[in-house]
Write a protein that holds these residues in place. Structure first.
Motif, PDB file in Angstrom:
ATOM      1  N   ARG A 137      55.182  29.926  78.302  1.00  0.00           N
ATOM      2  CA  ARG A 137      56.088  29.261  77.352  1.00  0.00           C
ATOM      3  C   ARG A 137      57.198  28.506  78.078  1.00  0.00           C
ATOM      4  O   ARG A 137      57.795  29.010  79.025  1.00  0.00           O
ATOM      5  CB  ARG A 137      56.689  30.274  76.376  1.00  0.00           C
ATOM      6  CG  ARG A 137      55.646  30.870  75.453  1.00  0.00           C
ATOM      7  CD  ARG A 137      56.284  31.687  74.323  1.00  0.00           C
ATOM      8  NE  ARG A 137      55.246  32.203  73.438  1.00  0.00           N
ATOM      9  CZ  ARG A 137      54.717  31.520  72.431  1.00  0.00           C
ATOM     10  NH1 ARG A 137      55.133  30.294  72.183  1.00  0.00           N
ATOM     11  NH2 ARG A 137      53.782  32.064  71.664  1.00  0.00           N
ATOM     12  N   THR A 138      57.489  27.294  77.595  1.00  0.00           N
ATOM     13  CA  THR A 138      58.574  26.469  78.132  1.00  0.00           C
ATOM     14  C   THR A 138      59.604  26.122  77.060  1.00  0.00           C
ATOM     15  O   THR A 138      60.613  25.495  77.366  1.00  0.00           O
ATOM     16  CB  THR A 138      58.011  25.145  78.675  1.00  0.00           C
ATOM     17  OG1 THR A 138      57.494  24.373  77.580  1.00  0.00           O
ATOM     18  CG2 THR A 138      56.900  25.385  79.683  1.00  0.00           C
ATOM     19  N   GLY A 139      59.322  26.487  75.809  1.00  0.00           N
ATOM     20  CA  GLY A 139      60.172  26.096  74.695  1.00  0.00           C
ATOM     21  C   GLY A 139      59.824  24.742  74.112  1.00  0.00           C
ATOM     22  O   GLY A 139      60.462  24.276  73.175  1.00  0.00           O
ATOM     23  N   ASP A 166      58.984  24.842  70.295  1.00  0.00           N
ATOM     24  CA  ASP A 166      59.943  25.407  69.340  1.00  0.00           C
ATOM     25  C   ASP A 166      61.321  24.768  69.451  1.00  0.00           C
ATOM     26  O   ASP A 166      62.326  25.320  69.011  1.00  0.00           O
ATOM     27  CB  ASP A 166      60.039  26.924  69.487  1.00  0.00           C
ATOM     28  CG  ASP A 166      60.430  27.364  70.895  1.00  0.00           C
ATOM     29  OD1 ASP A 166      60.954  26.530  71.665  1.00  0.00           O
ATOM     30  OD2 ASP A 166      60.203  28.538  71.233  1.00  0.00           O
ATOM     31  N   ALA A 188      63.179  24.097  72.102  1.00  0.00           N
ATOM     32  CA  ALA A 188      64.109  24.604  73.108  1.00  0.00           C
ATOM     33  C   ALA A 188      63.538  24.395  74.511  1.00  0.00           C
ATOM     34  O   ALA A 188      63.565  25.299  75.354  1.00  0.00           O
ATOM     35  CB  ALA A 188      64.389  26.080  72.857  1.00  0.00           C
ATOM     36  N   PHE A 189      63.040  23.209  74.763  1.00  0.00           N
ATOM     37  CA  PHE A 189      62.381  22.929  76.032  1.00  0.00           C
ATOM     38  C   PHE A 189      63.324  23.140  77.204  1.00  0.00           C
ATOM     39  O   PHE A 189      64.473  22.675  77.209  1.00  0.00           O
ATOM     40  CB  PHE A 189      61.870  21.489  76.054  1.00  0.00           C
ATOM     41  CG  PHE A 189      61.237  21.093  77.355  1.00  0.00           C
ATOM     42  CD1 PHE A 189      59.988  21.583  77.697  1.00  0.00           C
ATOM     43  CD2 PHE A 189      61.890  20.253  78.240  1.00  0.00           C
ATOM     44  CE1 PHE A 189      59.387  21.222  78.902  1.00  0.00           C
ATOM     45  CE2 PHE A 189      61.307  19.883  79.439  1.00  0.00           C
ATOM     46  CZ  PHE A 189      60.044  20.379  79.772  1.00  0.00           C
ATOM     47  N   ASP A 190      62.836  23.839  78.240  1.00  0.00           N
ATOM     48  CA  ASP A 190      63.622  24.144  79.428  1.00  0.00           C
ATOM     49  C   ASP A 190      62.858  23.661  80.661  1.00  0.00           C
ATOM     50  O   ASP A 190      61.869  24.267  81.078  1.00  0.00           O
ATOM     51  CB  ASP A 190      63.874  25.644  79.520  1.00  0.00           C
ATOM     52  CG  ASP A 190      64.732  26.022  80.722  1.00  0.00           C
ATOM     53  OD1 ASP A 190      65.222  25.108  81.430  1.00  0.00           O
ATOM     54  OD2 ASP A 190      64.906  27.243  80.957  1.00  0.00           O
ATOM     55  N   THR A 224      61.960  26.029  83.566  1.00  0.00           N
ATOM     56  CA  THR A 224      61.013  27.126  83.405  1.00  0.00           C
ATOM     57  C   THR A 224      60.227  27.330  84.699  1.00  0.00           C
ATOM     58  O   THR A 224      59.697  26.373  85.275  1.00  0.00           O
ATOM     59  CB  THR A 224      60.018  26.819  82.266  1.00  0.00           C
ATOM     60  OG1 THR A 224      60.753  26.646  81.049  1.00  0.00           O
ATOM     61  CG2 THR A 224      59.022  27.952  82.094  1.00  0.00           C
TER      62      THR A 224
END
Length: 341
Positions: A90-92, A95, A97-99, A102
């Motif tokens: 998951r990287t967001g 949803d 909330a991309f980071d 990561t």
């Protein structure tokens, strides 16, 4: 990356007679996963391959989709991977909330379960959802990797033996024996609504440190591949992003076209131009439309930015003779992309 989305924006002819008539033997399920050993021949040897045995034209063929643009092709006991991203962390991204910080990771057990013992790994470009599992696969199986110069430098920095990596640019037609050939096709990465794309950049030397986060993986140019399993086919055109070089694709005439779904309209007449250039493939398979942070054990869940239904409708209008197969992670397909029992 998802095809046209950024985090900020939230000479080988197709073997048509094979698919219309006699199949390539009885297709078999995927080979069982095997514990890997990292060994390889001298750099001058093109491939650490088992004996091809009978001509691949009569070998059983099976295909499995790994989600995103990833594929496993088994041809008579020989395994070829394309963009094999199976850890799917998951990287967001999906949803809101991309980071970009990561950390990259690989699940060795999961990789073994899905990839078996490949002898070839084809990489379209170096974004994490195409490359993240490749260093581990290359180090532990001794597979030969075909990719861009950027992919080469990232893999070397990740501890992959340089002798196991072949830098390609597009235009190469490579013979791996037993009827297995790979034609490299110069291609392009998908564009967003601003006519740009995620994480551009190329590398001309290995980075000072091994890649640690997804932001350490630039695109580094994009390739497509035409994989042909013997003189009798089938041939599969594999895309890693939803753009292409029309003049490079023209005349390839694959039996199967694994086409990335776009999330926008930045590329003019994407579907009709591509399918016309490819000569109206027998089968069109939409890819890169799924949420690639969901496990492969679950049914594919659509990326909400992708209009899969609209894409299918455009394919029907542009190439009405083509059969469309929307793939599933849990299905093993035969050489004509029909499910195997």
């Amino acid at each position: 990356m998802p095809d046209d989305e950024t985090p900020q924006d939230s000479p080988l002819l197709g073997r048509r007679t094979v698919l219309r008539g006699a199949a390539l033997g009885t297709a078999v399920p995927l080979l069982p996963a095997a514990a890997a050993s990292a060994a390889g021949p001298p750099a001058a040897t093109p491939l650490a391959a088992p004996s091809p045995g009978p001509a691949a034209a009569s070998a059983p063929v099976s295909l499995r989709w790994f989600g995103t643009s990833g594929w496993r092709l088994d041809v008579g006991g020989r395994t070829v991977l394309f963009d094999p991203y199976v850890t799917r962390f998951r990287t967001g991204l999906f949803d809101g909330a991309f980071d970009a910080a990561t950390e990259l990771r690989t699940d060795p057990g999961l990789v073994r379960t899905h990839v078996g013992r490949p002898e070839l790994v084809l990489v379209s470009h170096s974004h994490w959802d195409h490359l993240a599992d490749v260093p581990h696969i290359a180090r532990t199986t001794g597979a030969r990797v075909l990719g861009t110069e950027t992919t080469y430098h990232l893999l070397v920095a990740s501890g992959v033996d340089p002798a196991r990596i072949s830098v390609v640019k597009g235009g190469e037609v490579l013979d791996f024996g037993g009827g297995l050939t790979v034609e490299v096709v110069a291609s392009l990465h998908s564009r967003n609504k601003n006519h740009s794309y995620f994480a551009p950049g190329t590398l001309h030397a290995p980075p000072a440190n091994p890649p640690r986060t997804i932001s350490d993986l630039p695109e580094g140019d994009t390739l497509a591949f035409l994989v042909t399993a013997g003189d009798g086919g089938p041939s599969a055109f594999l895309m890693g992003a939803s753009d292409f070089c029309e003049r490079q694709a023209r005349g390839l005439r694959p039996d199967l076209a694994m086409v990335a779904v776009p999330a926008g309209t930045a590329t003019h007449d994407y579907v009709p131009r591509l399918l016309r250039a490819l000569g109206g493939p027998e089968v069109v398979v939409p890819v890169h439309w799924d949420n690639f942070e969901e496990p492969l054990t679950a049914p594919p869940r659509r990326d909400p930015s992708m209009d899969l239904d609209g894409f299918v409708a455009r394919v029907r209008r542009s190439s009405p003779a083509s059969r469309i197969v929307v793939p599933d992670y849990r299905t093993v397909y035969g050489p004509d992309m029909r499910p195997l029992d």
